[in-house]
Write a protein that holds these residues in place. Structure first.
Motif, mmCIF file in Angstrom:
data_model
loop_
_atom_site.group_PDB
_atom_site.id
_atom_site.type_symbol
_atom_site.label_atom_id
_atom_site.label_comp_id
_atom_site.label_asym_id
_atom_site.label_seq_id
_atom_site.Cartn_x
_atom_site.Cartn_y
_atom_site.Cartn_z
ATOM 1 N N THR A 119 -10.473 -12.724 14.095
ATOM 2 C CA THR A 119 -11.628 -11.879 13.796
ATOM 3 C C THR A 119 -11.262 -10.406 13.691
ATOM 4 O OG1 THR A 119 -12.197 -11.687 16.144
ATOM 5 C CG2 THR A 119 -13.234 -13.483 14.910
ATOM 6 N N ALA A 120 -10.177 -9.990 14.341
ATOM 7 C CA ALA A 120 -9.739 -8.602 14.244
ATOM 8 C C ALA A 120 -9.325 -8.291 12.807
ATOM 9 C CB ALA A 120 -8.575 -8.352 15.196
ATOM 10 N N GLU A 121 -9.710 -7.107 12.325
ATOM 11 C CA GLU A 121 -9.440 -6.724 10.948
ATOM 12 C C GLU A 121 -8.525 -5.505 10.891
ATOM 13 O OE1 GLU A 121 -13.123 -6.103 8.962
ATOM 14 O OE2 GLU A 121 -13.753 -8.211 9.097
ATOM 15 N N LEU A 122 -7.638 -5.519 9.921
ATOM 16 C CA LEU A 122 -6.716 -4.401 9.706
ATOM 17 C C LEU A 122 -7.518 -3.138 9.398
ATOM 18 C CD1 LEU A 122 -3.670 -3.582 9.231
ATOM 19 C CD2 LEU A 122 -4.136 -3.973 6.802
ATOM 20 N N PRO A 123 -7.359 -2.063 10.186
ATOM 21 C CA PRO A 123 -8.094 -0.820 9.902
ATOM 22 C C PRO A 123 -7.637 -0.203 8.583
ATOM 23 C CG PRO A 123 -7.147 -0.818 12.121
ATOM 24 C CD PRO A 123 -6.528 -1.958 11.388
ATOM 25 N N GLU A 124 -8.487 0.624 8.018
ATOM 26 C CA GLU A 124 -8.123 1.333 6.802
ATOM 27 C C GLU A 124 -6.992 2.317 7.116
ATOM 28 O OE1 GLU A 124 -11.371 3.214 4.913
ATOM 29 O OE2 GLU A 124 -12.553 1.385 4.694
ATOM 30 N N ALA A 125 -5.964 2.281 6.283
ATOM 31 C CA ALA A 125 -4.809 3.158 6.500
ATOM 32 C C ALA A 125 -3.962 3.198 5.241
ATOM 33 C CB ALA A 125 -3.972 2.684 7.679
ATOM 34 N N PRO A 126 -3.456 4.388 4.874
ATOM 35 C CA PRO A 126 -2.499 4.441 3.767
ATOM 36 C C PRO A 126 -1.230 3.683 4.129
ATOM 37 C CG PRO A 126 -3.325 6.640 4.365
ATOM 38 C CD PRO A 126 -3.745 5.707 5.439
ATOM 39 N N ALA A 223 9.985 -7.233 14.245
ATOM 40 C CA ALA A 223 9.755 -5.846 14.636
ATOM 41 C C ALA A 223 10.425 -4.833 13.716
ATOM 42 C CB ALA A 223 10.221 -5.627 16.073
ATOM 43 N N GLU A 224 11.376 -5.274 12.874
ATOM 44 C CA GLU A 224 12.001 -4.333 11.961
ATOM 45 C C GLU A 224 11.151 -4.126 10.707
ATOM 46 O OE1 GLU A 224 12.524 -7.577 12.127
ATOM 47 O OE2 GLU A 224 14.495 -8.068 11.310
ATOM 48 N N GLU A 225 9.996 -4.807 10.625
ATOM 49 C CA GLU A 225 9.043 -4.593 9.544
ATOM 50 C C GLU A 225 7.898 -3.707 10.043
ATOM 51 O OE1 GLU A 225 7.807 -8.462 8.337
ATOM 52 O OE2 GLU A 225 9.807 -9.060 7.616
ATOM 53 N N TRP A 226 7.236 -3.019 9.121
ATOM 54 C CA TRP A 226 6.149 -2.122 9.497
ATOM 55 C C TRP A 226 4.979 -2.906 10.105
ATOM 56 C CZ3 TRP A 226 6.705 2.859 10.042
ATOM 57 C CH2 TRP A 226 7.570 3.575 9.222
ATOM 58 N N HIS A 227 4.443 -2.387 11.215
ATOM 59 C CA HIS A 227 3.228 -2.906 11.837
ATOM 60 C C HIS A 227 2.294 -1.733 12.136
ATOM 61 C CE1 HIS A 227 5.840 -6.386 12.538
ATOM 62 N NE2 HIS A 227 4.738 -7.098 12.734
ATOM 63 N N PHE A 248 -1.109 -5.104 13.743
ATOM 64 C CA PHE A 248 -1.209 -5.922 12.539
ATOM 65 C C PHE A 248 0.042 -5.781 11.673
ATOM 66 C CE2 PHE A 248 -5.495 -4.626 13.695
ATOM 67 C CZ PHE A 248 -6.250 -5.779 13.553
ATOM 68 N N THR A 249 0.344 -6.833 10.927
ATOM 69 C CA THR A 249 1.349 -6.725 9.873
ATOM 70 C C THR A 249 0.725 -5.994 8.688
ATOM 71 O OG1 THR A 249 0.712 -8.784 8.770
ATOM 72 C CG2 THR A 249 2.309 -8.948 10.582
ATOM 73 N N GLU A 250 1.557 -5.661 7.699
ATOM 74 C CA GLU A 250 1.035 -5.007 6.494
ATOM 75 C C GLU A 250 0.063 -5.915 5.753
ATOM 76 O OE1 GLU A 250 3.653 -2.060 4.260
ATOM 77 O OE2 GLU A 250 5.163 -3.455 5.064
ATOM 78 N N GLU A 251 0.196 -7.224 5.933
ATOM 79 C CA GLU A 251 -0.698 -8.178 5.274
ATOM 80 C C GLU A 251 -1.994 -8.404 6.057
ATOM 81 O OE1 GLU A 251 3.191 -8.181 3.984
ATOM 82 O OE2 GLU A 251 2.595 -8.888 5.988
ATOM 83 N N GLY A 252 -2.134 -7.741 7.211
ATOM 84 C CA GLY A 252 -3.359 -7.858 7.985
ATOM 85 C C GLY A 252 -3.351 -8.960 9.024
ATOM 86 N N ILE A 253 -2.186 -9.546 9.313
ATOM 87 C CA ILE A 253 -2.103 -10.585 10.341
ATOM 88 C C ILE A 253 -2.107 -9.932 11.721
ATOM 89 C CG2 ILE A 253 -0.786 -12.529 11.223
ATOM 90 C CD1 ILE A 253 -1.974 -12.957 8.453
#
Length: 270
Positions: A119-126, A223-227, A248-253
């Motif tokens: 249910t948690a959603e990726l916040p808006e962010a560049p 962890a070497e990928e952007w979160h 979250f991952t960049e894909e919103g996971i």
């Protein structure tokens, strides 16, 4: 092995010192003392050394007892509290010459085949590439998302600067290391005496200390990928600010959740 003051994987390579005891070192940080994320990450690594690899890191709950000293190593003493069929529990006490500096409980679980609901959603962010890189450490990259219009919020991208291979514990430790970064910013952003965006560090009106730190690992991470970490401070009472956030991952996971209480006091030197 690399230099533990500049290489994350080397910093997490702890030396055994007797049954269920390990010793670790790390860098000297700009503010003096030790970084809480280092002590938590190394304590988690020490606990994992006593756990079979099929058990995945599930959660940790830590109390920061005393300020650490970067000029001496840290001794991590692990207590095997419980070995269950599904869950394993460990407690870790981190010590230096002054005495205990951290007390932590850690839980490990065997993955279960069960429904997953997010249910948690990726916040808006560049995207991280669109932001200024502002890390204070060579251990990880950081790109802070400006949220000055939102009181009590902090938001930013983090990724570790190391080749961690495929060890899931090392990736969890790396995420724990970075997770101690943004909670303080969220508490400071809610304080009525918070400085403006152009304030210099020497003009900061208060000092901050992490009191305790909790983390839940929902899914495996790289962890070497952007979160993206998004923190919210829910109030400041008796100089203590409580923050809660998600990773979250960049894909919103949604891979992890973080909670921390921060002590914020007036800067007497100022």
């Amino acid at each position: 092995m690399g230099d533990p003051t500049t290489d994350f994987a080397a910093m997490l390579t702890l030396e055994p010192h007797g049954p269920d005891v390990w010793v670790g070192t790390g860098p000297r940080y700009p503010w003096g003392g030790l970084y809480g994320g280092q002590i938590v990450a190394q304590a988690l690594r020490a606990a994992a050394h006593t756990v079979e690899p099929e058990y995945r890191v599930h959660s940790l709950h830590a109390y920061f007892i005393r300020r650490g000293d970067a000029s001496e190593p840290v001794r991590y003493e692990v207590d095997r509290v419980r070995n269950g069929r599904s869950f394993i529990t460990r407690t870790v006490t981190a010590r230096q010459a002054v005495g205990a500096i951290l007390s932590m409980s850690a839980s490990f679980q065997i993955d279960e085949d069960a429904p997953e609901v997010q249910t948690a959603e990726l916040p808006e962010a560049p995207a991280p590439s669109e932001l200024v890189q502002d890390s204070w450490s060579s251990m990880f990259d950081r790109a802070t998302v400006p949220v000055t219009e939102l009181a009590g919020r902090s938001r930013g991208w983090l990724k570790i600067n190391a080749d961690l291979g495929d060890d899931p514990v090392l990736h969890a430790c790396a995420l724990a290391y970075m997770s101690d970064d943004y909670p303080t910013d969220a508490v400071a952003a809610l304080h009525p005496d918070r400085p403006g965006p152009d304030a210099r560090p020497e003009d900061h009106p208060f000092v901050a200390y992490s009191l305790d730190h909790a983390m839940w690992f929902h899914r495996p991470v790289r962890a070497e990928e952007w979160h993206l970490t998004g923190m919210i401070c829910h109030g400041i009472i008796a100089s203590r600010g409580l923050t809660v956030g998600h990773v979250f991952t960049e894909e919103g996971i949604h891979v992890a959740s973080v909670s921390q209480e921060v002590l914020l006091r007036a800067n007497r030197k100022r």
